[in-house]
Design a protein around this motif. Sequence first.
Motif, short mmCIF file in Angstrom:
data_model
loop_
_atom_site.label_atom_id
_atom_site.label_comp_id
_atom_site.label_asym_id
_atom_site.label_seq_id
_atom_site.Cartn_x
_atom_site.Cartn_y
_atom_site.Cartn_z
N GLN A 144 -24.15 -10.64 -19.41
CA GLN A 144 -25.13 -11.69 -19.69
C GLN A 144 -24.83 -12.98 -18.93
O GLN A 144 -25.52 -13.98 -19.09
CB GLN A 144 -25.17 -11.98 -21.21
CG GLN A 144 -25.79 -10.87 -22.04
CD GLN A 144 -24.84 -9.70 -22.22
OE1 GLN A 144 -23.61 -9.90 -22.38
NE2 GLN A 144 -25.35 -8.49 -22.20
N ARG A 146 -21.98 -14.80 -19.11
CA ARG A 146 -21.15 -15.75 -19.86
C ARG A 146 -19.69 -15.61 -19.46
O ARG A 146 -19.15 -14.50 -19.45
CB ARG A 146 -21.32 -15.50 -21.36
CG ARG A 146 -20.79 -16.60 -22.24
CD ARG A 146 -21.40 -16.52 -23.63
NE ARG A 146 -21.05 -15.30 -24.31
CZ ARG A 146 -20.05 -15.20 -25.20
NH1 ARG A 146 -19.29 -16.26 -25.47
NH2 ARG A 146 -19.81 -14.06 -25.80
N ASP A 193 -21.65 -13.24 -34.55
CA ASP A 193 -21.91 -13.01 -33.13
C ASP A 193 -23.40 -13.12 -32.83
O ASP A 193 -23.82 -13.81 -31.90
CB ASP A 193 -21.39 -11.63 -32.72
CG ASP A 193 -21.52 -11.35 -31.24
OD1 ASP A 193 -22.66 -11.20 -30.76
OD2 ASP A 193 -20.50 -11.24 -30.55
N THR A 197 -25.14 -16.14 -30.81
CA THR A 197 -25.85 -15.86 -29.56
C THR A 197 -27.21 -16.54 -29.56
O THR A 197 -27.61 -17.18 -28.57
CB THR A 197 -26.01 -14.35 -29.36
OG1 THR A 197 -24.71 -13.76 -29.24
CG2 THR A 197 -26.82 -14.04 -28.11
N ARG A 201 -28.65 -19.80 -27.18
CA ARG A 201 -29.87 -19.67 -26.39
C ARG A 201 -30.97 -20.61 -26.84
O ARG A 201 -32.07 -20.60 -26.29
CB ARG A 201 -30.39 -18.22 -26.47
CG ARG A 201 -29.52 -17.21 -25.78
CD ARG A 201 -30.32 -15.99 -25.35
NE ARG A 201 -31.17 -15.44 -26.38
CZ ARG A 201 -31.00 -14.23 -26.95
NH1 ARG A 201 -29.98 -13.47 -26.58
NH2 ARG A 201 -31.84 -13.80 -27.87
N TRP A 243 -31.35 -9.75 -29.42
CA TRP A 243 -29.93 -10.07 -29.56
C TRP A 243 -29.25 -10.09 -28.19
O TRP A 243 -28.83 -11.14 -27.70
CB TRP A 243 -29.27 -9.06 -30.49
CG TRP A 243 -27.77 -9.17 -30.60
CD1 TRP A 243 -27.00 -10.29 -30.41
CD2 TRP A 243 -26.85 -8.12 -30.92
NE1 TRP A 243 -25.67 -10.01 -30.60
CE2 TRP A 243 -25.54 -8.69 -30.91
CE3 TRP A 243 -26.99 -6.78 -31.23
CZ2 TRP A 243 -24.40 -7.93 -31.20
CZ3 TRP A 243 -25.85 -6.03 -31.51
CH2 TRP A 243 -24.59 -6.60 -31.50
N LEU A 244 -29.11 -8.94 -27.54
CA LEU A 244 -28.41 -8.87 -26.25
C LEU A 244 -29.39 -8.46 -25.16
O LEU A 244 -30.38 -7.79 -25.44
CB LEU A 244 -27.27 -7.85 -26.32
CG LEU A 244 -26.11 -8.20 -27.26
CD1 LEU A 244 -25.13 -7.05 -27.34
CD2 LEU A 244 -25.39 -9.45 -26.79
#
Length: 244
Positions: A144, A146, A193, A197, A201, A243-244
């Motif tokens: 992602q 990071r 988590d 996240t 964002r 989420w991801l």
Amino acid sequence: MTVTAREALRLRQGAGARYDAPEAPAEALAWARLGSAYFARVLNDLPDAALYEPSALPGWTRAHVVAHVGYNARALVRLVGWARTGETTPMYASAKQRDAEIERGSTLPARALRHLAAHAAIHLDVEWRDLPGAAWTEPVVTAQGRAVPVSETAWMRTREVWVHAVDLADASRGVTPSFANLPAGVLERLRDDVLGTWARRGEPVDVSGVQGTLPDLVRWLTGRGEGRLRTTDDHDLPELPRWL
């Protein structure tokens, strides 16, 4: 295990045994290894034919899930190698390459899929055990984008194996992994988590009015259904971002 007992165990195992460096993230590594064993057990309970049937993830068969988990381990090996050598080795060349890899992997014969998942998990564990203590704080970059210390790979693997083990569920064959099987510490960190996240964002979600068990909450937050959750005012649950 006490220090004395640990040293005694190492003496019995001999110089050829591998051990994590003292600087390694012991708790997260323990979760990742336990989760890998859980994923393997769930996978072992499934007959070959079930791998090519739909998983709990829309658009993915169980073979897609197994391929993804196997290739994820290989991708994390690249990050550990980055920390050890200083040579930049991203998890994936691109999102397109990652998706194509999973798609190809989903077409592998069942025996090859099972071998991929098992071998990749062992390889990652060996890389973790062989990583020098000073390297555990080296920065790497996630898929992602990071920047994180390589110690974060232990948690990254933890969430992959535990969550995707649940995605392999096949109630018709009595294979019923669930979020209720996850250790409490893993559930708590998964909750934090996901919420963290979204906050990073700029998409925070307020779950203070949501009532239910922690497993059901984490199931919902990770996009796998709301289960028995409800709100204190009996309104609909908040809409969740990706989420991801």
